[in-house]
Design a protein around this motif. Structure first.
Motif, PDB file in Angstrom:
ATOM      1  N   ALA A 196       0.883  -1.256   0.127  1.00  0.00           N
ATOM      2  CA  ALA A 196       0.146  -0.091   0.022  1.00  0.00           C
ATOM      3  C   ALA A 196       0.821   1.284  -0.054  1.00  0.00           C
ATOM      4  CB  ALA A 196      -0.868  -0.018   1.241  1.00  0.00           C
ATOM      5  N   PRO A 197       0.352   2.463  -0.393  1.00  0.00           N
ATOM      6  CA  PRO A 197       1.013   3.683  -0.349  1.00  0.00           C
ATOM      7  C   PRO A 197       1.700   3.970   0.871  1.00  0.00           C
ATOM      8  CG  PRO A 197      -0.669   3.894  -1.652  1.00  0.00           C
ATOM      9  CD  PRO A 197      -0.970   2.524  -1.138  1.00  0.00           C
ATOM     10  N   TRP A 198       0.725   3.791   2.097  1.00  0.00           N
ATOM     11  CA  TRP A 198       1.331   4.062   3.311  1.00  0.00           C
ATOM     12  C   TRP A 198       2.661   3.365   3.658  1.00  0.00           C
ATOM     13  CZ3 TRP A 198      -0.852   7.565   6.863  1.00  0.00           C
ATOM     14  CH2 TRP A 198      -0.388   7.471   8.074  1.00  0.00           C
ATOM     15  N   ALA A 199       2.786   2.011   3.204  1.00  0.00           N
ATOM     16  CA  ALA A 199       3.807   1.036   3.758  1.00  0.00           C
ATOM     17  C   ALA A 199       4.967   1.788   2.810  1.00  0.00           C
ATOM     18  CB  ALA A 199       3.521  -0.390   3.248  1.00  0.00           C
ATOM     19  N   ARG A 200       4.860   1.941   1.551  1.00  0.00           N
ATOM     20  CA  ARG A 200       5.753   2.640   0.833  1.00  0.00           C
ATOM     21  C   ARG A 200       6.503   3.839   1.648  1.00  0.00           C
ATOM     22  NH1 ARG A 200       2.723   1.135  -3.447  1.00  0.00           N
ATOM     23  NH2 ARG A 200       2.124   3.574  -3.837  1.00  0.00           N
ATOM     24  N   TRP A 201       5.609   4.749   1.738  1.00  0.00           N
ATOM     25  CA  TRP A 201       6.129   5.949   2.452  1.00  0.00           C
ATOM     26  C   TRP A 201       6.869   5.970   3.690  1.00  0.00           C
ATOM     27  CZ3 TRP A 201       0.889   8.456   1.064  1.00  0.00           C
ATOM     28  CH2 TRP A 201       0.504   8.762  -0.409  1.00  0.00           C
ATOM     29  N   TRP A 202       6.253   5.184   4.750  1.00  0.00           N
ATOM     30  CA  TRP A 202       6.794   5.216   6.019  1.00  0.00           C
ATOM     31  C   TRP A 202       7.267   3.672   6.556  1.00  0.00           C
ATOM     32  CZ3 TRP A 202       6.094   9.797   8.117  1.00  0.00           C
ATOM     33  CH2 TRP A 202       5.228  10.684   7.478  1.00  0.00           C
ATOM     34  N   TYR A 203       7.206   2.688   5.680  1.00  0.00           N
ATOM     35  CA  TYR A 203       7.894   1.511   6.375  1.00  0.00           C
ATOM     36  C   TYR A 203       9.155   1.136   5.622  1.00  0.00           C
ATOM     37  CZ  TYR A 203       3.243   0.472   8.504  1.00  0.00           C
ATOM     38  OH  TYR A 203       2.094   0.717   9.260  1.00  0.00           O
ATOM     39  N   SER A 204       9.149   1.271   4.467  1.00  0.00           N
ATOM     40  CA  SER A 204      10.104   0.672   3.406  1.00  0.00           C
ATOM     41  C   SER A 204      11.748   1.133   4.134  1.00  0.00           C
ATOM     42  CB  SER A 204      10.127   0.763   2.137  1.00  0.00           C
ATOM     43  OG  SER A 204       9.024   0.569   1.526  1.00  0.00           O
ATOM     44  N   SER A 205      11.900   2.158   3.985  1.00  0.00           N
ATOM     45  CA  SER A 205      13.152   2.796   4.514  1.00  0.00           C
ATOM     46  C   SER A 205      13.182   3.296   6.051  1.00  0.00           C
ATOM     47  CB  SER A 205      13.712   3.915   3.832  1.00  0.00           C
ATOM     48  OG  SER A 205      12.699   4.835   3.733  1.00  0.00           O
ATOM     49  N   ARG A 206      11.974   3.621   6.557  1.00  0.00           N
ATOM     50  CA  ARG A 206      12.042   4.195   7.997  1.00  0.00           C
ATOM     51  C   ARG A 206      11.835   3.114   8.965  1.00  0.00           C
ATOM     52  NH1 ARG A 206       8.439   9.987   7.423  1.00  0.00           N
ATOM     53  NH2 ARG A 206       9.755  10.719   5.303  1.00  0.00           N
ATOM     54  N   ARG A 207      10.730   2.371   8.658  1.00  0.00           N
ATOM     55  CA  ARG A 207      10.611   1.278   9.661  1.00  0.00           C
ATOM     56  C   ARG A 207      10.742   0.002   9.000  1.00  0.00           C
ATOM     57  NH1 ARG A 207       7.996   2.905  14.344  1.00  0.00           N
ATOM     58  NH2 ARG A 207       8.320   0.875  14.847  1.00  0.00           N
ATOM     59  N   PRO A 208      11.814  -0.792   8.740  1.00  0.00           N
ATOM     60  CA  PRO A 208      11.897  -2.146   8.263  1.00  0.00           C
ATOM     61  C   PRO A 208      11.131  -3.238   9.170  1.00  0.00           C
ATOM     62  CG  PRO A 208      13.857  -1.434   8.816  1.00  0.00           C
ATOM     63  CD  PRO A 208      13.158  -0.094   9.119  1.00  0.00           C
ATOM     64  N   ASP A 209      11.234  -2.920  10.354  1.00  0.00           N
ATOM     65  CA  ASP A 209      10.675  -3.828  11.294  1.00  0.00           C
ATOM     66  C   ASP A 209       9.150  -4.048  10.777  1.00  0.00           C
ATOM     67  OD1 ASP A 209      10.494  -1.387  12.187  1.00  0.00           O
ATOM     68  OD2 ASP A 209      10.062  -2.015  14.097  1.00  0.00           O
ATOM     69  N   LYS A 210       8.278  -2.916  10.893  1.00  0.00           N
ATOM     70  CA  LYS A 210       7.019  -2.776  10.320  1.00  0.00           C
ATOM     71  C   LYS A 210       6.756  -3.395   9.043  1.00  0.00           C
ATOM     72  CE  LYS A 210       4.934   0.577  13.205  1.00  0.00           C
ATOM     73  NZ  LYS A 210       3.938   1.683  13.321  1.00  0.00           N
ATOM     74  N   GLN A 211       7.693  -3.061   8.101  1.00  0.00           N
ATOM     75  CA  GLN A 211       7.601  -3.722   6.932  1.00  0.00           C
ATOM     76  C   GLN A 211       7.563  -5.258   6.871  1.00  0.00           C
ATOM     77  OE1 GLN A 211       7.012  -2.014   3.713  1.00  0.00           O
ATOM     78  NE2 GLN A 211       6.355  -4.015   2.986  1.00  0.00           N
ATOM     79  N   GLU A 212       8.514  -5.756   7.641  1.00  0.00           N
ATOM     80  CA  GLU A 212       8.577  -7.301   7.768  1.00  0.00           C
ATOM     81  C   GLU A 212       7.296  -7.647   8.605  1.00  0.00           C
ATOM     82  OE1 GLU A 212      11.646 -10.511   9.639  1.00  0.00           O
ATOM     83  OE2 GLU A 212      12.247  -8.431   9.855  1.00  0.00           O
TER      84      GLU A 212
END
Length: 303
Positions: A210-226
């Protein structure tokens, strides 16, 4: 059977006729009738059933059923606007025809969205999602639900304070936007009629693509992305598979290969492209003979 009929008639009189929702009920009946009818038709066409007339063609032109849907919607819309309120019968007929047109158009929603004939491909499932969304919206309004729950909330009812009304509406819309940006379309859709769901959708983890994950998870919060990836595999994937199986019972299998072209990557590095022109250099980079260091002064372009 008679008891069932009397119960159905009583429900229609109490919750549809008495609440002046008969045009909406007619619209929903027309929408479902058109969707079921056209899906039966296209599945017979795909199966090459001999006795079925097949696609509508004018000369060599294949006329999609969305065209007929647009015509029905325009005619019914004009008729409904021109019909006086006291002519209830004509309004009901206009709503029924408008529902039929809407069903025909939404059944080819993917064609309108992608501007390609992707009816039986994976992208064609978008049309089924659009139909399901339209049916869900119509059914919730028919059951007496209201967007943002305004009719049932005392603080924002007819006697509401203006500031409270604005805060509730704007807050609910912001929560709906966040929920949709997190990839939770059905939570956002139903949450418009049941605002507590918007709070849940906005606070919980986003879907990984989702756009939210691309903006906030990918580089800033990799733990949340996982965590989002794990949840998608364990919870979302089985639910989506079940949804697809239910859809295929009504709509058929969308199993044709997708023919969309993927952009080809050049095997030649950009620095080696023949049309690349040397960047202008400063005086220190130019030799006494007038030659740019590393480049010939004369640039040859391909013919």
């Amino acid at each position: 059977m008679e008891a069932y009929d009397s119960g159905l008639h009583a429900w229609l009189r109490q919750y549809v006729v008495a609440t002046e929702r008969l045009p909406l009920f007619s619209f929903l009946v027309g929408l479902l009738t058109a969707f079921v009818g056209i899906r039966i038709s296209v599945r017979l066409i795909r199966a090459k059933t001999r006795w079925w007339p097949g696609n509508v063609r004018w000369g060599g032109l294949h006329i999609h059923h969305a065209v007929f849907g647009v015509v029905f919607m325009v005619v019914a819309g004009i008729a409904g606007l021109a019909t006086p309120d006291e002519a209830a019968g004509r309004r009901i007929v206009a709503a029924l025809v408008f529902g039929i047109g809407t069903g025909l158009v939404l059944d080819e929603f993917a064609l309108i969205l992608y501007l390609e004939d992707v009816y039986w491909t994976e992208r064609g499932r978008t049309s089924i999602d659009a139909i399901f969304a339209a049916v869900a919206l119509s059914a919730m309004v028919l059951m007496g639900l209201h967007p943002l729950g305004l009719a049932g909330w005392g603080p924002v009812g007819a006697e509401a304070n203006g500031a409270c009304f604005v805060v509730v509406v704007v807050g609910s819309l912001l929560l709906a936007v966040v929920t949709l940006l997190k990839g939770k379309s059905w939570t956002g859709l139903v949450g418009v009629f049941c605002p507590p769901l918007l709070v849940v959708g906005a606070l919980r983890l986003s879907r990984p693509q989702a756009p939210w994950a691309r903006w906030w998870y990918s580089s800033r919060r990799p733990d949340k992305q996982e965590r989002a990836d794990v949840r998608e595999r364990r919870l979302r994937a089985p639910l989506m598979a079940a949804k697809v199986r239910v859809q295929e019972l009504f709509a058929g299998r969308h199993d044709l290969p997708d023919t969309r072209e993927k952009p080809a990557r050049s095997a030649v590095p950009c620095s080696a492209c023949p049309h690349r022109v040397a960047r202008p250099r400063g005086p220190a980079e130019v030799s006494a003979g007038g030659t740019v260091l590393g480049f010939a002064r004369e640039t040859r372009f391909p013919q």
